[in-house]
Design a protein around this motif. Structure first.
Motif, short mmCIF file in Angstrom:
data_model
loop_
_atom_site.label_atom_id
_atom_site.label_comp_id
_atom_site.label_asym_id
_atom_site.label_seq_id
_atom_site.Cartn_x
_atom_site.Cartn_y
_atom_site.Cartn_z
N GLU A 67 -53.97 -71.54 -26.99
CA GLU A 67 -54.71 -72.76 -27.36
C GLU A 67 -55.32 -73.41 -26.13
O GLU A 67 -56.46 -73.89 -26.16
CB GLU A 67 -53.77 -73.73 -28.06
CG GLU A 67 -53.40 -73.33 -29.48
CD GLU A 67 -52.43 -74.30 -30.13
OE1 GLU A 67 -51.97 -75.25 -29.43
OE2 GLU A 67 -52.13 -74.12 -31.33
N THR A 68 -54.58 -73.43 -25.02
CA THR A 68 -55.12 -73.99 -23.77
C THR A 68 -56.33 -73.20 -23.31
O THR A 68 -57.36 -73.78 -22.94
CB THR A 68 -54.04 -73.98 -22.68
OG1 THR A 68 -52.94 -74.79 -23.08
CG2 THR A 68 -54.59 -74.50 -21.36
N ALA A 69 -56.22 -71.88 -23.33
CA ALA A 69 -57.33 -71.04 -22.87
C ALA A 69 -58.55 -71.22 -23.76
O ALA A 69 -59.69 -71.32 -23.25
CB ALA A 69 -56.89 -69.58 -22.86
N GLU A 70 -58.36 -71.29 -25.06
CA GLU A 70 -59.50 -71.47 -25.97
C GLU A 70 -60.18 -72.80 -25.74
O GLU A 70 -61.41 -72.91 -25.75
CB GLU A 70 -59.02 -71.34 -27.42
CG GLU A 70 -58.65 -69.91 -27.81
CD GLU A 70 -58.07 -69.82 -29.21
OE1 GLU A 70 -57.88 -70.89 -29.86
OE2 GLU A 70 -57.79 -68.69 -29.67
N LYS A 71 -59.41 -73.85 -25.50
CA LYS A 71 -59.96 -75.17 -25.22
C LYS A 71 -60.81 -75.15 -23.95
O LYS A 71 -61.84 -75.84 -23.86
CB LYS A 71 -58.82 -76.18 -25.07
CG LYS A 71 -59.24 -77.60 -24.71
CD LYS A 71 -58.04 -78.46 -24.38
CE LYS A 71 -57.42 -78.06 -23.04
NZ LYS A 71 -56.31 -78.95 -22.61
N LEU A 72 -60.38 -74.33 -22.99
CA LEU A 72 -61.08 -74.26 -21.69
C LEU A 72 -62.21 -73.24 -21.67
O LEU A 72 -62.92 -73.13 -20.67
CB LEU A 72 -60.06 -73.92 -20.59
CG LEU A 72 -58.94 -74.94 -20.37
CD1 LEU A 72 -57.86 -74.35 -19.48
CD2 LEU A 72 -59.51 -76.21 -19.74
N GLY A 73 -62.35 -72.48 -22.73
CA GLY A 73 -63.38 -71.44 -22.76
C GLY A 73 -63.02 -70.20 -21.98
O GLY A 73 -63.90 -69.45 -21.55
N ILE A 74 -61.72 -69.94 -21.78
CA ILE A 74 -61.25 -68.75 -21.07
C ILE A 74 -60.82 -67.70 -22.09
O ILE A 74 -60.09 -67.99 -23.03
CB ILE A 74 -60.05 -69.09 -20.14
CG1 ILE A 74 -60.50 -70.01 -19.01
CG2 ILE A 74 -59.42 -67.82 -19.59
CD1 ILE A 74 -59.37 -70.46 -18.10
N ARG A 75 -61.28 -66.48 -21.90
CA ARG A 75 -60.84 -65.36 -22.74
C ARG A 75 -59.44 -64.95 -22.26
O ARG A 75 -59.24 -64.60 -21.09
CB ARG A 75 -61.81 -64.18 -22.63
CG ARG A 75 -61.36 -62.91 -23.36
CD ARG A 75 -61.34 -63.11 -24.87
NE ARG A 75 -60.95 -61.89 -25.56
CZ ARG A 75 -61.82 -61.04 -26.11
NH1 ARG A 75 -63.13 -61.28 -26.02
NH2 ARG A 75 -61.40 -59.96 -26.74
N LEU A 76 -58.46 -65.01 -23.15
CA LEU A 76 -57.08 -64.66 -22.80
C LEU A 76 -56.61 -63.50 -23.66
O LEU A 76 -56.73 -63.54 -24.88
CB LEU A 76 -56.16 -65.87 -22.98
CG LEU A 76 -54.68 -65.70 -22.60
CD1 LEU A 76 -54.08 -67.03 -22.14
CD2 LEU A 76 -53.84 -65.13 -23.76
N GLU A 77 -56.10 -62.48 -23.02
CA GLU A 77 -55.42 -61.39 -23.70
C GLU A 77 -54.02 -61.28 -23.11
O GLU A 77 -53.80 -61.55 -21.93
CB GLU A 77 -56.16 -60.07 -23.51
CG GLU A 77 -57.52 -60.01 -24.18
CD GLU A 77 -57.45 -60.01 -25.70
OE1 GLU A 77 -56.36 -59.69 -26.25
OE2 GLU A 77 -58.47 -60.34 -26.35
N ARG A 78 -53.06 -60.93 -23.96
CA ARG A 78 -51.68 -60.80 -23.49
C ARG A 78 -51.22 -59.35 -23.58
O ARG A 78 -51.39 -58.70 -24.61
CB ARG A 78 -50.73 -61.69 -24.29
CG ARG A 78 -49.28 -61.53 -23.79
CD ARG A 78 -48.31 -62.39 -24.55
NE ARG A 78 -48.14 -62.05 -25.94
CZ ARG A 78 -47.37 -61.05 -26.39
NH1 ARG A 78 -46.77 -60.22 -25.53
NH2 ARG A 78 -47.24 -60.84 -27.69
N ALA A 79 -50.62 -58.88 -22.50
CA ALA A 79 -49.98 -57.57 -22.53
C ALA A 79 -48.65 -57.68 -23.26
O ALA A 79 -47.98 -58.71 -23.20
CB ALA A 79 -49.75 -57.06 -21.11
N ALA A 80 -48.27 -56.64 -23.96
CA ALA A 80 -46.97 -56.61 -24.62
C ALA A 80 -45.87 -56.40 -23.59
O ALA A 80 -46.08 -55.78 -22.54
CB ALA A 80 -46.94 -55.49 -25.66
N ALA A 81 -44.69 -56.92 -23.89
CA ALA A 81 -43.51 -56.60 -23.09
C ALA A 81 -43.07 -55.16 -23.39
O ALA A 81 -43.58 -54.53 -24.32
CB ALA A 81 -42.40 -57.60 -23.42
N PRO A 82 -42.13 -54.61 -22.62
CA PRO A 82 -41.77 -53.20 -22.81
C PRO A 82 -41.30 -52.84 -24.21
O PRO A 82 -41.69 -51.79 -24.75
CB PRO A 82 -40.65 -52.99 -21.78
CG PRO A 82 -40.99 -53.95 -20.70
CD PRO A 82 -41.53 -55.16 -21.39
#
Length: 343
Positions: free
Chosen positions: A284-299
């Motif tokens: 939500e923070t990234a979307e508000k700031l206009g940053i594209r955020l992707e998350r890597a999965a944990a092992p």
């Protein structure tokens, strides 16, 4: 050479229905004087997922993968599972092991680093459970494994997959944010082995930085990276490790950063703190700031991570030197009495 007749997975535990959320949080915070209102606030995170923490199912999935891997590689150890804070409780599992005639078990805790809550406290959990069970088996806890090749390789694979989801035109400038659970600074200073020199960092910080370096240098491009923290829960007056991921995203937006990949390298599976703190709050923070955020999965159940567990079992049984890719002098391998003490 140690001879084991069982393997024990020890984890944090989590609720699996809405009515279990507050009792679970009371277990987690018992003795810490946390106001009921704060428990209700944290409980809302779980209610977003209908009161179900992912961690128990993730333990079941890991156990299933380990059974297949053990069977395929001739490891004849029955697998048990016990939690610190919720069913199946560790004490109940140790009692079951005693009834089944287990005399000596090797245990893995679902945390890779050496600090109080992720290493020393599990040793205390084991001793407390054993003290409550007549004829309890001996239980040897596997060492911290933050730089084991299997832990690193799983993150490398998952980070590459996350980077591929970043639009190609943004990928060259993408920042890697390695995220871990924050700790009170006083507790972080007690992490690791006090006989080791970690320079200006605490052992926990040094290990997190080393893991991030090892993952990054195995990627296809030299991405800029840094450590951020999440899941702070203490009073504002108590200093914790920083920067918080949301604060750092605000700063990066001002610096013109347009895309980030968050790598939850402080965790072994995508449990509630990953699903809420990163997939909800940070996104939500990234979307508000206009940053594209992707998350890597944990092992999770990545084959490299599953094979790592088998290797660590053999390492402990055979008394082999610890296998790791990092440059930090090994700590907590033989569970020294003064390692990772409570602050």
């Amino acid at each position: 050479m140690r001879s084991y007749d069982a393997f024990l997975l020890i984890s944090f535990g989590g609720p699996e229905k809405r009515e279990d959320v507050i009792p679970f949080l009371e277990n987690v915070t018992r003795g810490r004087g946390i106001p009921r209102e704060r428990l209700a606030e944290v409980g809302e995170h779980y209610y977003l997922f209908d009161g179900v923490s992912p961690i128990n199912q993730q333990c079941r999935d890991l156990i299933a993968a380990l059974r297949d891997d053990f069977a395929a590689n001739g490891v004849e150890l029955p697998i048990y599972w016990g939690n610190r804070n919720w069913d199946p409780y560790l004490e109940d599992t140790v009692a079951e092991m005693a009834r089944n005639g287990v005399r000596r078990a090797v245990a893995l805790a679902t945390s890779a680093y050496s600090n109080y809550s992720s290493h020393r406290q599990y040793l205390e959990d084991i001793e407390r459970a054993r003290a409550a069970v007549p004829e309890a088996p001996e239980i040897d806890l596997i060492r911290p494994f933050y730089d084991h090749p299997g832990f690193i390789d799983a993150f490398v694979d998952h980070t590459r997959q996350a980077l591929e989801r970043i639009p190609e035109e943004l990928r060259p400038e993408t920042r890697l944010l390695y995220s871990a659970h924050s700790l009170p600074i006083a507790m972080a200073k007690k992490s690791g082995d006090p006989r080791r020199d970690y320079g200006s960092l605490t052992a926990y910080e040094a290990q997190l930085l080393e893991t991030a370096r090892l993952i990054t240098e195995r990627l296809d491009r030299d991405y800029p990276y840094e450590i951020v923290y999440q899941s702070r829960s203490g009073p504002p007056s108590q200093p914790w490790l920083e920067p918080d991921i949301n604060d750092r995203l605000e700063q990066l937006a001002k610096e013109g950063v347009r895309s980030v990949v968050v790598v939850p390298h402080g965790f072994v599976s995508d449990h509630m703190e990953v699903k809420y703190d990163l997939d909800v709050e940070a996104r939500e923070t990234a979307e508000k700031l206009g940053i594209r955020l992707e998350r890597a999965a944990a092992p999770g159940t990545h084959p490299a991570f599953v094979a790592m567990v088998r290797d660590l079992v053999a390492e402990r049984a055979e008394g082999r030197p610890p296998r790791g890719l990092g440059a930090i002098e090994r700590s907590c391998h033989d569970d020294p009495a003064d390692c990772c003490q409570r602050s």
